[in-house]
Write a protein that holds these residues in place. Structure first.
Motif, PDB file in Angstrom:
ATOM      1  N   SER A 293      45.631  30.398  34.038  1.00  0.00           N
ATOM      2  CA  SER A 293      44.596  31.304  34.552  1.00  0.00           C
ATOM      3  C   SER A 293      44.370  31.052  36.033  1.00  0.00           C
ATOM      4  CB  SER A 293      43.289  31.051  33.791  1.00  0.00           C
ATOM      5  OG  SER A 293      42.882  29.699  33.969  1.00  0.00           O
ATOM      6  N   CYS A 294      43.490  31.869  36.610  1.00  0.00           N
ATOM      7  CA  CYS A 294      43.198  31.736  38.049  1.00  0.00           C
ATOM      8  C   CYS A 294      41.874  31.047  38.309  1.00  0.00           C
ATOM      9  CB  CYS A 294      43.229  33.105  38.711  1.00  0.00           C
ATOM     10  SG  CYS A 294      41.687  34.038  38.490  1.00  0.00           S
TER      11      CYS A 294
ATOM     12  N   ALA B 233      40.247  38.154  30.353  1.00  0.00           N
ATOM     13  CA  ALA B 233      41.450  38.878  29.938  1.00  0.00           C
ATOM     14  C   ALA B 233      42.606  37.946  29.591  1.00  0.00           C
ATOM     15  CB  ALA B 233      41.877  39.844  31.047  1.00  0.00           C
ATOM     16  N   CYS B 234      42.756  36.852  30.348  1.00  0.00           N
ATOM     17  CA  CYS B 234      43.886  35.941  30.064  1.00  0.00           C
ATOM     18  C   CYS B 234      43.778  35.384  28.644  1.00  0.00           C
ATOM     19  CB  CYS B 234      43.903  34.792  31.063  1.00  0.00           C
ATOM     20  SG  CYS B 234      44.102  35.270  32.771  1.00  0.00           S
TER      21      CYS B 234
ATOM     22  N   CYS C 196      37.916  40.711  33.412  1.00  0.00           N
ATOM     23  CA  CYS C 196      38.703  39.999  34.419  1.00  0.00           C
ATOM     24  C   CYS C 196      38.005  40.130  35.774  1.00  0.00           C
ATOM     25  CB  CYS C 196      40.127  40.543  34.489  1.00  0.00           C
ATOM     26  SG  CYS C 196      41.192  39.664  35.671  1.00  0.00           S
ATOM     27  N   PRO C 197      37.088  39.189  36.096  1.00  0.00           N
ATOM     28  CA  PRO C 197      36.669  38.076  35.232  1.00  0.00           C
ATOM     29  C   PRO C 197      35.571  38.502  34.263  1.00  0.00           C
ATOM     30  CG  PRO C 197      35.512  37.922  37.313  1.00  0.00           C
ATOM     31  CD  PRO C 197      36.437  39.139  37.415  1.00  0.00           C
TER      32      PRO C 197
ATOM     33  N   CYS D  61      37.198  33.037  35.696  1.00  0.00           N
ATOM     34  CA  CYS D  61      36.182  33.108  34.643  1.00  0.00           C
ATOM     35  C   CYS D  61      35.302  31.853  34.625  1.00  0.00           C
ATOM     36  CB  CYS D  61      36.848  33.336  33.288  1.00  0.00           C
ATOM     37  SG  CYS D  61      37.540  35.005  33.137  1.00  0.00           S
TER      38      CYS D  61
HETATM   39  S1  SF4 Z   1      40.707  36.858  33.173  1.00  0.00           S
HETATM   40 FE1  SF4 Z   1      41.012  37.364  35.364  1.00  0.00          FE
HETATM   41  S2  SF4 Z   1      39.420  36.187  36.479  1.00  0.00           S
HETATM   42 FE2  SF4 Z   1      39.603  35.284  34.387  1.00  0.00          FE
HETATM   43  S3  SF4 Z   1      41.058  33.587  34.648  1.00  0.00           S
HETATM   44 FE3  SF4 Z   1      42.255  35.403  34.010  1.00  0.00          FE
HETATM   45  S4  SF4 Z   1      42.975  36.358  35.945  1.00  0.00           S
HETATM   46 FE4  SF4 Z   1      41.294  34.911  36.474  1.00  0.00          FE
END
Ligand code: SF4
Ligand code: SF4
Length: 276
Positions: free
Chosen positions: A19-20, A92-93, A144-145, A23
């Protein structure tokens, strides 16, 4: 979800997978509300906040961000599940595989060679998948997020011994409740609100822009009718496919809708199905 009972000061963990970190930031962005929350619950693991208990620490609620994309992810999520009373997939991830699930649409591991000079050194599963593909998930918070509002509502519900509210209705319901001007009707914008679940507070339409579906598919969405309306606006079938195969391409509804519209691509004689 069945009625639940938690101890007065619940132990909470926030885990990161592929993930980024966006969240997790939804928690941190809560500011003073997070400090208030910390008086009610004990955060025993929270990677982004620098709190790091072993993953086999027993907790009441485990929030999980990110998709399962590596063999290490697969092992770790099983341990977390075994030591968590309730497991909540956030974003979303974690709920659909997220942006990284786009690689699932490619040709297996062939894509690795197109990106990395030494693909044999990359540890990755064949597909990036939602958490529910590997372990039982008690609650999914899409987005997302994910929004701070969703997180706190879920915690309040769990601490208050009631089943959390699920957000399956189309975004248009929230958009209309806020009194926002419809960008699809008034400006012919390709708004995905009729297909997208609520939870964001109709943020994009509120700022006069089209929803692009980051909160995932809503219940009973009519993808064919929406696509047919987009064709009337001049949106190409290729562009319609890209809208479905974007942030939540791993969600079955988005995958199926994108595949359906892919059948209308590259054929100028076919406009797609008529509205129904
Ligand atoms: S759902 Fe979107 S904001 Fe959350 S970790 Fe995944 S890419 Fe990042
Ligand atoms: S702007 Fe989008 S979300 Fe809002 S009512 Fe129109 S189609 Fe629905």
């Amino acid at each position: 979800m069945a009625k639940i009972t938690l101890p007065s000061r619940s132990r909470v963990a926030v885990h990161k997978f592929s993930s980024c970190d966006g969240c997790q930031l939804a928690f941190l962005n809560a500011g003073n509300d997070l400090l208030t929350l910390a008086e009610r619950v004990q955060f025993v693991h929270f990677a982004e906040a620098g709190i790091s208990a072993p993953i086999d620490t027993n907790v009441d609620i485990a929030f999980v961000e990110g998709s399962i994309s590596t063999a290490e992810d697969e092992t770790r999520i099983a341990v977390i599940r075994a030591h968590s009373r309730y497991l909540v997939a956030i974003g979303a991830c974690a709920t659909s595989g997220g942006v990284q699930a786009l690689r699932n649409l490619g040709r297996g591991h062939d894509w690795l060679a197109e990106v990395y000079p030494n693909p044999d050194q990359i540890d990755s599963l064949d597909a990036a998948c939602p958490v529910s593909d590997y372990v039982r998930v008690d609650l999914e918070l899409w987005g997302c997020p994910v929004s701070e509002r969703q997180l706190f509502a879920a915690i309040a519900a769990l601490l208050g011994h009631v089943a959390p509210k699920e957000h399956n209705d189309a975004l248009c319901m929230a958009c209309k409740a806020r009194g926002s001007v419809c960008v699809l009707v008034t400006r012919d914008e390709p708004c995905m609100g009729p297909l997208t679940r609520t939870g964001c507070g109709a943020l994009c339409p509120d700022f006069g822009r089209a929803c692009y579906g980051c909160f995932g598919p809503s219940r009973n969405a009519n993808h064919l009718s929406w696509g047919a309306r987009m064709r009337e606006f001049g949106v190409t079938p290729e562009s319609i496919v890209r809208r479905f195969h974007m942030i939540n391409s791993g969600a079955q509804d988005c995958l199926d809708a994108g595949d359906t519209w892919r059948g209308f691509c590259h054929n100028p004689k076919i406009d797609g199905p008529s509205k129904s």
